[in-house]
Scaffold this active site. Structure first.
Site, PDB file in Angstrom:
ATOM      1  N   ILE A  93       0.898  -1.287  -0.070  1.00  0.00           N
ATOM      2  CA  ILE A  93      -0.112   0.094   0.147  1.00  0.00           C
ATOM      3  C   ILE A  93       0.808   1.351  -0.055  1.00  0.00           C
ATOM      4  CG2 ILE A  93      -1.791   1.194   1.221  1.00  0.00           C
ATOM      5  CD1 ILE A  93      -2.714  -1.139   0.035  1.00  0.00           C
ATOM      6  N   ASP A  94       1.969   1.165   0.898  1.00  0.00           N
ATOM      7  CA  ASP A  94       3.123   2.349   0.754  1.00  0.00           C
ATOM      8  C   ASP A  94       3.283   2.528  -0.692  1.00  0.00           C
ATOM      9  OD1 ASP A  94       2.941   3.227   3.393  1.00  0.00           O
ATOM     10  OD2 ASP A  94       4.957   1.998   3.879  1.00  0.00           O
ATOM     11  N   SER A  95       3.615   1.473  -1.786  1.00  0.00           N
ATOM     12  CA  SER A  95       4.219   1.495  -2.850  1.00  0.00           C
ATOM     13  C   SER A  95       3.118   2.018  -3.697  1.00  0.00           C
ATOM     14  CB  SER A  95       4.644   0.234  -3.452  1.00  0.00           C
ATOM     15  OG  SER A  95       5.603  -0.338  -2.495  1.00  0.00           O
TER      16      SER A  95
END
Length: 383
Positions: free
Chosen positions: A172-174
């Site tokens: 999700i960060d990416s």
């Protein structure tokens, strides 16, 4: 790289970021040729510089470099008068300002469009927060794994009789970083035409919810709550799942009837083509347990490598690798997805290559500068 150089050469980006989402997105900007200036606190910098277990001397680590390749580093105390003056001087020569702070922090720190437009009307400001800037949670701290939990992604992942399971990396960060960069570059193109910049917002929660894709639409329109399916299987198509081989596991994806027929042929199982339980994807999904039992018997007669050799591109299939097997595979070497960059402490630091190619060539990469190493060249004096 083509004779015209990297596509974002001449773009200057200022970033106030830490850990994953912001740094992952701006790393793409840097590797595509933008000058990305990472503005860090004088003491310690981005906290991810201190994350072990594999440090690279003082204020650096392999964890940090994984998110920050290609960037320059400047240290500023943004809350001091001198630090603010230096920052505003940088804004006048920049195209974008990026941060991944909590919702109200950009306005308080004066790094949103309203605070900076008098310095440069065309500046584009990207804000990547945990929960967004326009709701009651705007000042909540938040991280990737929390979003996987609340968005329902963990409950969709894992075996039906096991606990909810997150993706093994910070996906999700990416995705949030890349989502933000799509918005940033789009508004930067507009600013080049109109001379007017803007704020661009995305957040981890919104991106995680957006990843619900078709199960999300099935619930919203049909009231269908998708369950976990054994062996990482597709919710409605079969066989799309893992199977045990003689020495490991293989993932098979018969997304079409053609691939099912090819699988039966490769396995020497013509009997399954005529089996009334398995005539089409819907029936195979309905009778998934019986289908799996039939295929398991045959898959266990050969190794994963032997099955892949016999399939030879006739249907979508892949070995289920451990991390070391994935990185050491001959195909990873052939594609060039493992690269190396010079590093002042490590010498040659092995890294993952950028997944983009321009004119057929991988992007040239470099390590992020040591903390504050670019103060003199960027700020124009010792700092």
């Amino acid at each position: 790289m083509s004779m015209n150089g990297k596509p974002l050469e001449g773009i200057r980006v200022l970033t106030l970021e830490q850990f994953g989402a912001g740094p992952y997105g701006t790393m793409f900007l840097a590797e595509l040729g933008a000058e990305v200036i990472k503005i860090e606190a004088p003491q310690g910098g981005d906290p991810s510089r201190q994350v072990g277990p594999y440090k690279l001397g003082q204020d650096d680590s392999e964890y940090f470099q994984a998110w920050n390749l290609g960037k320059r580093s400047v240290t500023l105390d943004m809350k001091s008068g001198e630090g603010r003056r230096q920052f505003e001087a940088l804004v006048k020569g920049a195209d974008c300002v990026v941060n991944n702070m909590r919702g109200t922090q950009p306005a308080k720190l004066g790094i949103d469009y309203e605070s900076l437009k008098h310095l440069k009307p065309s500046i584009v400001c990207l804000h990547i927060s945990a929960y967004g800037r326009y709701n009651e949670r705007r000042d909540w701290p938040g991280y990737d794994f929390l979003m996987q939990a609340e968005a329902g992604l963990m409950e969709l992942t894992g075996e039906p009789d096991g606990p909810p399971t997150r993706v093994g990396v910070s996906m999700i960060d990416s995705m949030s970083g890349l989502t933000g960069i799509v918005g940033l570059l789009s508004c930067l193109l507009r600013a080049r035409t109109t001379g007017k910049g803007c704020d661009v917002d995305t957040c981890l929660y919104d991106v995680a919810m957006h990843q619900l894709t078709y199960p999300g639409l099935w619930y919203l329109n049909e009231g269908d709550v998708s369950p976990r399916v054994p062996r990482s299987a597709h919710l409605s198509l079969a066989p799309v799942q893992t199977f045990p081989t003689k020495d490991g596991w293989i993932f098979i994806m018969c997304m079409t009837q053609k691939f099912w027929l090819n699988l039966c042929e490769v396995m020497g199982r013509a009997d399954l083509v005529a089996d009334p339980r398995f005539p089409d994807p819907n029936m195979r999904a309905k009778n998934r347990a019986a289908m799996s039992a039939e295929l398991d018997v045959t898959f266990r007669t050969r190794t994963t490598a032997e099955w892949l050799a016999s399939m030879n591109g006739l249907l979508p299939a892949a070995p289920v690798y451990r991390l070391d097997q994935a990185l050491d595979s001959s195909f990873a070497r052939e594609t060039g997805m493992v690269s190396s960059v010079p590093h002042p402490v490590k010498g040659d630091l092995r890294v993952l290559a950028n997944p983009l190619r321009i004119d057929g060539e991988r992007l040239v990469q470099s390590a992020c500068s040591p903390l504050g190493a670019d103060n003199d060249s960027v700020l124009g004096k010792s700092s």
